[in-house]
Write an enzyme that holds these catalytic residues in place. Structure first.
Site, mmCIF file in Angstrom:
data_model
loop_
_atom_site.group_PDB
_atom_site.id
_atom_site.type_symbol
_atom_site.label_atom_id
_atom_site.label_comp_id
_atom_site.label_asym_id
_atom_site.label_seq_id
_atom_site.Cartn_x
_atom_site.Cartn_y
_atom_site.Cartn_z
ATOM 1 C CB THR A 46 -0.971 0.018 1.204
ATOM 2 O OG1 THR A 46 -0.192 0.065 2.409
ATOM 3 C CG2 THR A 46 -1.865 -1.199 1.230
ATOM 4 C CG ASP A 82 4.155 -4.229 3.737
ATOM 5 O OD1 ASP A 82 4.627 -4.651 4.802
ATOM 6 O OD2 ASP A 82 4.730 -3.356 3.036
ATOM 7 C CE1 TYR A 89 6.432 2.771 2.200
ATOM 8 C CE2 TYR A 89 4.656 1.190 2.474
ATOM 9 C CZ TYR A 89 5.995 1.475 2.275
ATOM 10 O OH TYR A 89 6.888 0.429 2.127
ATOM 11 N N GLY A 110 2.066 -4.309 -5.144
ATOM 12 C CA GLY A 110 1.520 -2.967 -4.923
ATOM 13 C C GLY A 110 0.372 -2.697 -5.885
ATOM 14 C CB ALA A 111 -2.791 -3.181 -6.381
HETATM 15 N N1 LIG Z 1 10.406 -2.178 2.971
HETATM 16 C C1 LIG Z 1 10.664 -1.316 2.026
HETATM 17 O O1 LIG Z 1 11.633 -0.540 2.091
HETATM 18 C C2 LIG Z 1 9.750 -1.272 0.830
HETATM 19 C C3 LIG Z 1 10.153 -0.581 -0.345
HETATM 20 C C4 LIG Z 1 9.306 -0.629 -1.445
HETATM 21 C C5 LIG Z 1 8.089 -1.324 -1.359
HETATM 22 N N2 LIG Z 1 7.717 -1.934 -0.210
HETATM 23 C C6 LIG Z 1 6.423 -2.650 -0.086
HETATM 24 O O2 LIG Z 1 6.233 -3.489 -1.224
HETATM 25 C C7 LIG Z 1 5.002 -3.131 -1.866
HETATM 26 C C8 LIG Z 1 5.083 -3.427 -3.350
HETATM 27 O O3 LIG Z 1 6.080 -2.657 -3.963
HETATM 28 P P1 LIG Z 1 5.753 -1.365 -4.843
HETATM 29 O O4 LIG Z 1 4.382 -0.897 -4.492
HETATM 30 O O5 LIG Z 1 6.894 -0.462 -4.679
HETATM 31 O O6 LIG Z 1 5.825 -1.842 -6.304
HETATM 32 P P2 LIG Z 1 5.336 -3.055 -7.217
HETATM 33 O O7 LIG Z 1 4.468 -3.992 -6.491
HETATM 34 O O8 LIG Z 1 6.567 -3.583 -7.833
HETATM 35 O O9 LIG Z 1 4.530 -2.258 -8.324
HETATM 36 C C9 LIG Z 1 3.356 -1.598 -7.990
HETATM 37 C C10 LIG Z 1 2.835 -0.817 -9.169
HETATM 38 O O10 LIG Z 1 2.686 -1.648 -10.310
HETATM 39 C C11 LIG Z 1 1.565 -1.241 -11.040
HETATM 40 N N3 LIG Z 1 0.607 -2.355 -11.145
HETATM 41 C C12 LIG Z 1 0.155 -3.152 -10.149
HETATM 42 N N4 LIG Z 1 -0.739 -4.048 -10.619
HETATM 43 C C13 LIG Z 1 -0.846 -3.806 -11.938
HETATM 44 C C14 LIG Z 1 -1.634 -4.378 -12.974
HETATM 45 N N5 LIG Z 1 -2.476 -5.392 -12.750
HETATM 46 N N6 LIG Z 1 -1.494 -3.876 -14.233
HETATM 47 C C15 LIG Z 1 -0.667 -2.856 -14.488
HETATM 48 N N7 LIG Z 1 0.092 -2.255 -13.533
HETATM 49 C C16 LIG Z 1 -0.007 -2.728 -12.276
HETATM 50 C C17 LIG Z 1 0.929 -0.075 -10.303
HETATM 51 O O11 LIG Z 1 1.468 1.149 -10.809
HETATM 52 P P3 LIG Z 1 0.463 2.267 -11.365
HETATM 53 O O12 LIG Z 1 -0.659 2.343 -10.371
HETATM 54 O O13 LIG Z 1 1.278 3.496 -11.448
HETATM 55 O O14 LIG Z 1 0.025 1.760 -12.705
HETATM 56 C C18 LIG Z 1 1.438 -0.294 -8.908
HETATM 57 O O15 LIG Z 1 1.435 0.869 -8.133
HETATM 58 C C19 LIG Z 1 4.835 -1.651 -1.496
HETATM 59 O O16 LIG Z 1 3.519 -1.189 -1.746
HETATM 60 C C20 LIG Z 1 5.224 -1.701 -0.043
HETATM 61 O O17 LIG Z 1 4.178 -2.245 0.722
HETATM 62 C C21 LIG Z 1 8.544 -1.928 0.862
#
Ligand SMILES: NC(=O)c1ccc[n+]([C@@H]2O[C@H](COP(=O)([O-])OP(=O)(O)OC[C@H]3O[C@@H](n4cnc5c(N)ncnc54)[C@H](OP(=O)(O)O)[C@@H]3O)[C@@H](O)[C@H]2O)c1
Length: 334
Positions: free
Chosen positions: A20, A52, A57, A277-278
């Protein structure tokens, strides 16, 4: 939905967690709260119980939205949030002191509208605070019933070992996806050996593995992909070509999408949970495609070959690291 066990948490945990970060808006070009709430509720309806989030955030906003979405459904969710970043003047930096943890836990419980957090993770290691201080304070919270289990995020093995000497650890959260595989060499085998669960963050490599990205895809506002080195030409073209090759492989070999392959690849690595992430409900519509099949040793090899052919100038996710506690806070990446 496949599930796994996280020590300290009684409920089986879904092997896909809803990430999230984007729901907080900050660094993702803004967000729409109604769509976010619908996404969280749809995730629960679809069998995802792990949500998560983190205080940073959206500077509390993501946790608040998660709290609103879970109103009346708290018992169906496993809430994972984080601790140990502060943001004086709106510029986040690390602070894993006992005093900071005490302040943050109360803020997070209030925003999340709950009396306990299922998984509480140190967001980034803070070298200015002894591991014993951070770990012991989290263990106190666990014994007080405010948290059920403890995790660390972005820790290396030395830091993880130092932490585990002072508190029971259930989870390591690290960057892990088809394009970011540094933990293959250390944290992942360590987790397999020690019974830790790995929460793999950035499962879609910030959308690069979603199947939606094109050379012309534009980002706006404070979207981190405007500065993410993977999204800058000419390297961006290499990652797009790799995504296209993986997409063909997924379709021809399994009749699946790139996104399903990206998730399956994480799940078939061992004690992993993929954080997806969504922020809109349609983004998690294809969830079930990740289940009911597996990658073989030959598939892993073929994938490695495709990646090596296309990505000649790889770069990791290091750009996300926030500055240390005592440094001038520059551009922040959580
Ligand atoms: N511990 C840490 O330091 C840390 C760091 C980074 C992340 N995280 C956690 O990990 C989670 C996931 O990572 P993330 O959010 O960075 O990135 P991710 O999961 O790699 O990518 C998320 C992005 O992908 C796109 N997406 C998702 N589903 C899709 C679909 N069905 N079709 C097309 N595009 C899609 C969306 O972007 P759009 O909405 O722009 O299209 C979404 O915001 C985070 O939300 C957080 O909870 C933790």
């Amino acid at each position: 939905m496949e599930t796994t066990r996280i020590s300290g948490i009684e409920t089986p945990v879904s092997r896909i967690g809803l990430g999230t970060w984007a729901i907080g808006g900050w660094m993702w070009g803004g967000t729409d709260d109604d769509a976010s709430i619908e996404t969280i509720r749809k995730a629960l309806d679809s069998g995802i119980n792990l949500i998560d989030t983190a205080p940073v955030y959206g500077f509390g906003h993501s946790e608040e939205v998660v709290g609103r979405a879970l109103e009346g459904r708290r018992s169906q969710a496993v809430i994972a949030t984080k601790v140990a970043l502060e943001w004086p003047d709106g510029k986040p930096r690390r602070n894993a002191s006992a005093a900071r943890i005490r302040t943050e836990i109360e803020d997070s419980l209030r925003r999340l509208r709950t009396d306990h957090i299922d998984l509480y993770q140190v967001h980034w290691p803070d070298a200015s605070v002894p591991a014993e201080e951070t770990a012991s304070e989290l263990d106190k919270l666990r014994r007080e019933g405010k948290i059920l289990s403890i995790g660390v995020s972005n820790y290396d093995i030395g830091q993880t070992d130092a932490f585990r000497a002072h508190a029971p650890l259930s989870v390591v959260q690290s960057p892990y996806n088809l394009f970011e595989r540094a933990i293959d060499a250390d944290i992942l085998p360590y987790a397999r050996d020690t019974g830790l669960t790995v929460l793999a963050y950035g499962a879609l490599c910030r959308g690069l593995l979603s199947g939606r990205m094109r050379a012309a895809t534009a980002f706006s506002g404070d979207d981190l992909r405007l500065s993410d080195p993977k999204f800058q030409p000419p390297r961006f073209q290499q990652y797009l070509a790799a995504a296209a090759a993986l997409q063909r492989f997924a379709a021809e070999r399994f009749g699946k999408s790139l996104l399903a392959l990206a998730i399956r690849w994480i799940l078939d690595q061992g004690p992993t949970v993929a954080l997806w992430g969504a922020r809109r409900p349609d983004q998690i519509a294809g969830l079930d495609d990740a289940f009911g099949w597996r990658l073989s040793a030959q598939d892993f090899e073929a994938i490695d070959g495709l990646l090596a052919d296309q990505i000649t100038d790889p770069v990791g996710p290091e750009f996300m690291a926030p500055p240390p506690n005592n440094a001038e806070s520059g551009v922040m990446r959580p």
